[in-house]
Design an enzyme around this catalytic site. Structure first.
Site, mmCIF file in Angstrom:
data_model
loop_
_atom_site.group_PDB
_atom_site.id
_atom_site.type_symbol
_atom_site.label_atom_id
_atom_site.label_comp_id
_atom_site.label_asym_id
_atom_site.label_seq_id
_atom_site.Cartn_x
_atom_site.Cartn_y
_atom_site.Cartn_z
ATOM 1 N N LYS A 184 -63.961 -4.608 54.732
ATOM 2 C CA LYS A 184 -64.491 -3.345 54.200
ATOM 3 C C LYS A 184 -63.458 -2.618 53.351
ATOM 4 O O LYS A 184 -62.291 -2.551 53.707
ATOM 5 C CB LYS A 184 -64.909 -2.445 55.371
ATOM 6 N N GLY B 228 -56.540 -2.300 57.444
ATOM 7 C CA GLY B 228 -56.153 -3.703 57.235
ATOM 8 C C GLY B 228 -56.521 -4.200 55.850
ATOM 9 O O GLY B 228 -55.750 -4.912 55.196
ATOM 10 N N CYS B 229 -57.684 -3.811 55.378
ATOM 11 C CA CYS B 229 -58.155 -4.273 54.060
ATOM 12 C C CYS B 229 -57.356 -3.633 52.942
ATOM 13 O O CYS B 229 -57.079 -4.258 51.915
ATOM 14 C CB CYS B 229 -59.637 -3.977 53.886
ATOM 15 N N THR B 230 -56.962 -2.382 53.134
ATOM 16 C CA THR B 230 -56.126 -1.714 52.137
ATOM 17 C C THR B 230 -54.758 -2.380 52.081
ATOM 18 O O THR B 230 -54.246 -2.671 50.996
ATOM 19 C CB THR B 230 -55.997 -0.212 52.470
ATOM 20 N N SER C 73 -55.245 -5.821 50.343
ATOM 21 C CA SER C 73 -55.535 -5.699 48.913
ATOM 22 C C SER C 73 -54.313 -5.196 48.141
ATOM 23 O O SER C 73 -54.036 -5.676 47.035
ATOM 24 C CB SER C 73 -56.732 -4.780 48.692
#
Length: 169
Positions: free
Chosen positions: A52, A57-59, A62
């Site tokens: 998401k 974690g995704c930030t 990315s």
């Protein structure tokens, strides 16, 4: 692989090394359709599925891809992130963190399903990275929900291994 490894995203029952990467067409953050097979014969692709936009974690993952983007480009690869977020969400996420690579919107999860990306604990969309060579063959798969930054190191190392044989000719 133990039960805990599979529960926490340590194994993948989907696309494996040596498989042909399933083709797909998805919209990017501007709504432009991007097709995986358009890269065939031109560039390797680092395809990463993440849960998401704008979550911790995704930030982290990315932004780590962003910080290494030049290294991926130098290795002859394009980075493509895929989640089920909307194109608008991807636009905000990319702008907020200055992400220079392509984010694709897999709204119904069909592409995630075609790659058989496993869910973590049966709930969270999995975090899996595929390194796909110029011929469209998967050369490396890394699956870890809880080591987002490790995806970058794994992908770069796999790309370096792809380039070594070509350099010796």
């Amino acid at each position: 692989m133990g039960v805990l490894d599979s529960l926490f995203g340590g194994s993948t029952g989907g696309i494996k090394v040596g498989d042909q990467a399933p083709d797909f067409t998805l919209p990017d953050r501007a709504g432009k359709m991007v097709r995986l097979s358009d890269f065939r014969g031109r560039k390797a692709v680092v395809l990463y599925f993440y849960p998401k936009d704008d979550t911790p974690g995704c930030t982290k993952e990315s932004c780590a891809f962003r910080d290494s983007y030049e290294a991926f480009q130098e290795a002859g690869a394009e980075v493509i992130g895929v989640s089920s977020d909307s194109t608008e969400s991807h636009g905000r996420f990319a702008e907020k963190y200055r992400l220079p690579f392509t984010l694709l919107s897999d709204r119904g999860g069909q592409v995630r399903h075609s790659y058989a990306v496993p869910a973590t604990l049966g709930l969270l969309p999995g975090r899996v990275t595929y390194v796909i060579d110029r011929e469209g063959t998967v050369r490396h798969v890394f699956n870890s929900q809880f080591q987002p930054a490790q995806h970058i190191a794994e992908a770069l190392e796999a790309l370096r291994r792809l380039e070594r044989p070509a350099a010796s000719h």
